[in-house]
Design an enzyme around this catalytic site. Sequence first.
Site, PDB file in Angstrom:
ATOM      1  N   TYR A 145     100.648  73.260  -9.480  1.00 37.60           N
ATOM      2  CA  TYR A 145     100.132  71.894  -9.379  1.00 37.60           C
ATOM      3  C   TYR A 145      99.612  71.423 -10.739  1.00 37.60           C
ATOM      4  O   TYR A 145      99.917  70.310 -11.184  1.00 37.60           O
ATOM      5  CB  TYR A 145      99.017  71.860  -8.331  1.00 37.60           C
ATOM      6  CG  TYR A 145      98.364  70.525  -8.131  1.00 37.60           C
ATOM      7  CD1 TYR A 145      98.972  69.542  -7.364  1.00 37.60           C
ATOM      8  CD2 TYR A 145      97.108  70.259  -8.673  1.00 37.60           C
ATOM      9  CE1 TYR A 145      98.359  68.317  -7.161  1.00 37.60           C
ATOM     10  CE2 TYR A 145      96.485  69.040  -8.469  1.00 37.60           C
ATOM     11  CZ  TYR A 145      97.119  68.071  -7.712  1.00 37.60           C
ATOM     12  OH  TYR A 145      96.497  66.862  -7.516  1.00 37.60           O
ATOM     13  N   SER A 151      95.550  64.330 -11.958  1.00 41.68           N
ATOM     14  CA  SER A 151      94.420  65.133 -11.493  1.00 41.68           C
ATOM     15  C   SER A 151      93.732  65.741 -12.708  1.00 41.68           C
ATOM     16  O   SER A 151      94.380  65.992 -13.726  1.00 41.68           O
ATOM     17  CB  SER A 151      94.930  66.250 -10.584  1.00 41.68           C
ATOM     18  OG  SER A 151      93.910  67.184 -10.320  1.00 41.68           O
TER      19      SER A 151
END
Length: 139
Positions: free
Chosen positions: A31, A17
């Site tokens: 995350y 990501s």
Amino acid sequence: MPAMLAQKSGVIIHISSTSGMFPIWEATMAYSVAKAALNAYSKTLASEVAGQGVRVVTVSPGLTKTPSMAAFITDLAAGAGISVEEMAANLMAKLGGVPLGRMAQPEEIAELVSFLVSPAASYITGANYVVDGGDFPVV
């Protein structure tokens, strides 16, 4: 991977990501840390297995219109007391804006992955491809 090493060919695609390179700490700290670790692991693994015929490539999508993203934005909106649409706009603005003006569709990420596992990408390893509609704020 053992089978790939035994046959001296294969491709490993890690889906990371942009959060791994540009975290939004107040919303995605854990995350982002996990994705940063994945990026480092992927680069190291690529160097380790390239000579044995295995390629390792990372794809780092930006905002992508998935059920998980919808749930994430809904939760953030509820916590902030604003609409989902306002939260989506706020999130895009927090990232510096998305020049293409929308989130990616999952199929757009899949198209890149399809290319990366094809023979046309046979000289690509150790790279991290950012797919973000132009919003990633670094060169």
